[in-house]
Design a protein around this motif. Structure first.
Motif, mmCIF file in Angstrom:
data_model
loop_
_atom_site.group_PDB
_atom_site.id
_atom_site.type_symbol
_atom_site.label_atom_id
_atom_site.label_comp_id
_atom_site.label_asym_id
_atom_site.label_seq_id
_atom_site.Cartn_x
_atom_site.Cartn_y
_atom_site.Cartn_z
ATOM 1 N N MET A 1 -22.829 54.251 -3.957
ATOM 2 C CA MET A 1 -24.101 53.550 -3.801
ATOM 3 C C MET A 1 -25.167 54.082 -4.761
ATOM 4 O O MET A 1 -26.069 53.351 -5.173
ATOM 5 N N ILE A 2 -25.063 55.358 -5.144
ATOM 6 C CA ILE A 2 -26.050 55.936 -6.058
ATOM 7 C C ILE A 2 -25.734 55.585 -7.508
ATOM 8 O O ILE A 2 -26.595 55.127 -8.264
ATOM 9 N N PHE A 3 -24.467 55.813 -7.897
ATOM 10 C CA PHE A 3 -24.107 55.691 -9.306
ATOM 11 C C PHE A 3 -23.450 54.359 -9.661
ATOM 12 O O PHE A 3 -23.487 53.956 -10.824
ATOM 13 N N ARG A 4 -22.832 53.678 -8.691
ATOM 14 C CA ARG A 4 -22.189 52.394 -8.944
ATOM 15 C C ARG A 4 -22.569 51.410 -7.841
ATOM 16 O O ARG A 4 -21.733 51.009 -7.025
ATOM 17 N N PRO A 5 -23.825 51.008 -7.770
ATOM 18 C CA PRO A 5 -24.259 50.158 -6.650
ATOM 19 C C PRO A 5 -23.556 48.808 -6.604
ATOM 20 O O PRO A 5 -23.509 48.174 -5.556
ATOM 21 N N ALA A 6 -23.010 48.356 -7.723
ATOM 22 C CA ALA A 6 -22.293 47.085 -7.741
ATOM 23 C C ALA A 6 -20.826 47.240 -7.373
ATOM 24 O O ALA A 6 -20.111 46.242 -7.285
ATOM 25 N N GLY A 7 -20.371 48.485 -7.145
ATOM 26 C CA GLY A 7 -18.977 48.725 -6.806
ATOM 27 C C GLY A 7 -18.225 49.356 -7.960
ATOM 28 O O GLY A 7 -18.716 49.461 -9.090
ATOM 29 N N LEU A 8 -16.993 49.782 -7.680
ATOM 30 C CA LEU A 8 -16.189 50.431 -8.706
ATOM 31 C C LEU A 8 -15.786 49.464 -9.816
ATOM 32 O O LEU A 8 -15.655 49.851 -10.970
ATOM 33 N N TRP A 9 -15.540 48.215 -9.455
ATOM 34 C CA TRP A 9 -15.127 47.216 -10.446
ATOM 35 C C TRP A 9 -15.897 45.928 -10.185
ATOM 36 O O TRP A 9 -15.367 44.956 -9.674
ATOM 37 N N PRO A 10 -17.173 45.887 -10.553
ATOM 38 C CA PRO A 10 -17.996 44.716 -10.231
ATOM 39 C C PRO A 10 -17.727 43.568 -11.197
ATOM 40 O O PRO A 10 -17.195 43.760 -12.296
ATOM 41 N N SER A 11 -18.110 42.390 -10.786
ATOM 42 C CA SER A 11 -18.045 41.243 -11.689
ATOM 43 C C SER A 11 -19.139 41.374 -12.741
ATOM 44 O O SER A 11 -20.137 42.077 -12.546
ATOM 45 N N ALA A 12 -18.955 40.710 -13.865
ATOM 46 C CA ALA A 12 -19.941 40.798 -14.945
ATOM 47 C C ALA A 12 -21.301 40.261 -14.501
ATOM 48 O O ALA A 12 -22.348 40.817 -14.851
ATOM 49 N N VAL A 13 -21.271 39.198 -13.696
ATOM 50 C CA VAL A 13 -22.537 38.600 -13.230
ATOM 51 C C VAL A 13 -23.276 39.577 -12.315
ATOM 52 O O VAL A 13 -24.481 39.800 -12.470
ATOM 53 N N ARG A 14 -22.554 40.151 -11.366
ATOM 54 C CA ARG A 14 -23.175 41.084 -10.422
ATOM 55 C C ARG A 14 -23.713 42.316 -11.140
ATOM 56 O O ARG A 14 -24.822 42.774 -10.857
ATOM 57 N N HIS A 15 -22.954 42.837 -12.090
ATOM 58 C CA HIS A 15 -23.392 44.006 -12.842
ATOM 59 C C HIS A 15 -24.649 43.691 -13.651
ATOM 60 O O HIS A 15 -25.581 44.500 -13.718
ATOM 61 N N ARG A 16 -24.681 42.497 -14.258
ATOM 62 C CA ARG A 16 -25.842 42.104 -15.050
ATOM 63 C C ARG A 16 -27.071 41.932 -14.162
ATOM 64 O O ARG A 16 -28.188 42.315 -14.546
ATOM 65 N N GLU A 17 -26.889 41.367 -12.963
ATOM 66 C CA GLU A 17 -28.014 41.177 -12.052
ATOM 67 C C GLU A 17 -28.633 42.505 -11.649
ATOM 68 O O GLU A 17 -29.852 42.688 -11.691
ATOM 69 N N LEU A 18 -27.790 43.461 -11.260
ATOM 70 C CA LEU A 18 -28.306 44.753 -10.829
ATOM 71 C C LEU A 18 -28.936 45.517 -11.981
ATOM 72 O O LEU A 18 -29.956 46.189 -11.826
ATOM 73 N N THR A 19 -28.347 45.397 -13.188
ATOM 74 C CA THR A 19 -28.915 46.085 -14.346
ATOM 75 C C THR A 19 -30.286 45.534 -14.695
ATOM 76 O O THR A 19 -31.223 46.280 -14.983
#
Length: 362
Positions: A336-354
């Motif tokens: 939750m601290i270092f990978r809030p989108a999960g260990l293998w997030p989708s590109a969309v989810r990773h982009r949203e959180l970033t």
């Protein structure tokens, strides 16, 4: 010319990778069987958890609806198989009757759960779904009087194994000179069902329904303004996710030969939810990764911790279950601290959180 050659190289590499991965999956139970049949059973349960995580991912990851009672659909599928294929009622119906019945009843209960929660969000939705899961477990625990339906806390045993044309998946048989055990046969059955569920999830995610689920997840009011029938879309998410739980429950009952209400506690629901969150909500490969990690890791820990403590201290000081929960909680905090989108997030989810993090810093 070079571009077409590059495309053919990529295509060839992809097919070689698929062939190699398929070969590994095909020989995996026999390799694990050399170590012990318990590891084959561990992989079988990992496949069951993959089915459950993929089903919950439709509700939580695709549609954004927090469900803490998902294990109830697992229980429905298991008890349908137990009641229709065991000596409890004297019924021994074939799988092509029992399995669809379990899936349809689980989907029906998914709709029943979704109908009164259409206007709920966040914590309120989580509390209602949690209560639904507990209601189902308590019903299974108490439906032994005045008419004995579920046999109460004693559970139902001597459940029929999965069989097709005289081929019994729960029995050891010799096929073409090779001795194949029950867990090894169940591995291939569960793997086939898992692949089917993965294909269905992938097709749903890239369809109009999947995009509607994503729209509801991001902004329900905007989705409704765009003409999406949010009521039907939510009910479909609950129903589809529940049907996959029904499949996993039916396979669990047939593989174990015994079911009881203790197997469907709140802890199981939270574990499946953690698999989805840890792997990456809304991303099918990530969810599969999370399910495999959280189902196989405890067995690896159990196999290593006890011998290690005996070697170092001469006795077992810390219980493996306690260490598992400690490491499990610690891993979730780190993710939750270092990978809030999960260990293998989708590109969309990773982009949203970033983008959210950058916007907050700005």
């Amino acid at each position: 010319m070079s571009l077409s050659a590059a495309r053919s190289d990529v295509s060839l590499n992809v097919w070689l990778g698929i062939a190699l991965f398929g070969t590994v999956l095909a020989v995996l139970p026999f390799v694990l069987g050399m170590v012990g049949q318990s590891w084959v059973r561990t992989i079988n349960f990992a496949l069951l958890y993959v089915m459950l995580a993929l089903g919950l991912n439709i509700v939580v990851g695709f549609a954004g609806l927090l469900d803490l009672g998902y294990i109830a659909f697992y229980a429905v599928g298991a008890y349908v198989w137990a009641l229709l294929a065991s000596p409890h009622f004297g019924l021994h119906l074939p799988f092509w009757v029992v399995l669809p019945a379990g899936v349809m009843l689980a989907a029906f209960f998914g709709t029943i759960l979704g109908a009164p929660t259409l206007k709920l969000r966040g914590d309120y939705l989580a509390i209602v779904t949690l209560g639904f899961g507990e209601i189902v477990r308590i019903f299974m625990n108490n439906l032994n009087a005045p008419i004995n339906i579920t046999n109460g806390p004693q559970g139902i045993n001597r459940i029929d194994t999965f069989s097709a044309g005289g081929f019994y998946f729960g029995r050891t048989q010799e096929i073409l000179g090779f001795r194949i055990t029950g867990p090894e046969k169940y591995y291939y059955l569960l793997l086939l069902l898992t692949i089917i569920i993965v294909v269905i999830c992938a097709r749903l995610q890239n369809s109009r329904i999947g995009r509607a689920w994503e729209a509801v997840r991001e902004d329900e009011i905007a989705a409704k303004a765009m003409g999406i029938n949010t009521r039907n879309i939510k009910l479909l998410a609950f129903s589809m996710g529940a049907s996959f739980g029904g499949v996993a429950g039916a396979m669990f009952a047939s593989m174990q030969g015994f079911v009881s209400p203790e197997s469907f506690s709140l802890t199981e629901s939270i574990t499946v939810l953690c698999m989805v969150v840890l792997g990456g909500m809304g991303h099918i490969p990530g969810v599969i990764l999370g399910a495999i990690l959280l189902s196989v890791f405890p067995e690896l820990l159990r196999a290593a911790v006890v011998p290690l403590q005996k070697t170092l201290f001469g006795d077992v000081i810390l219980d493996p279950e306690g260490i598992r929960m400690l490491l499990f909680g610690f891993a979730l905090v780190l993710v939750m601290i270092f990978r809030p989108a999960g260990l293998w997030p989708s590109a969309v989810r990773h982009r949203e959180l970033t983008s959210k993090v950058k916007g907050g810093q700005a």
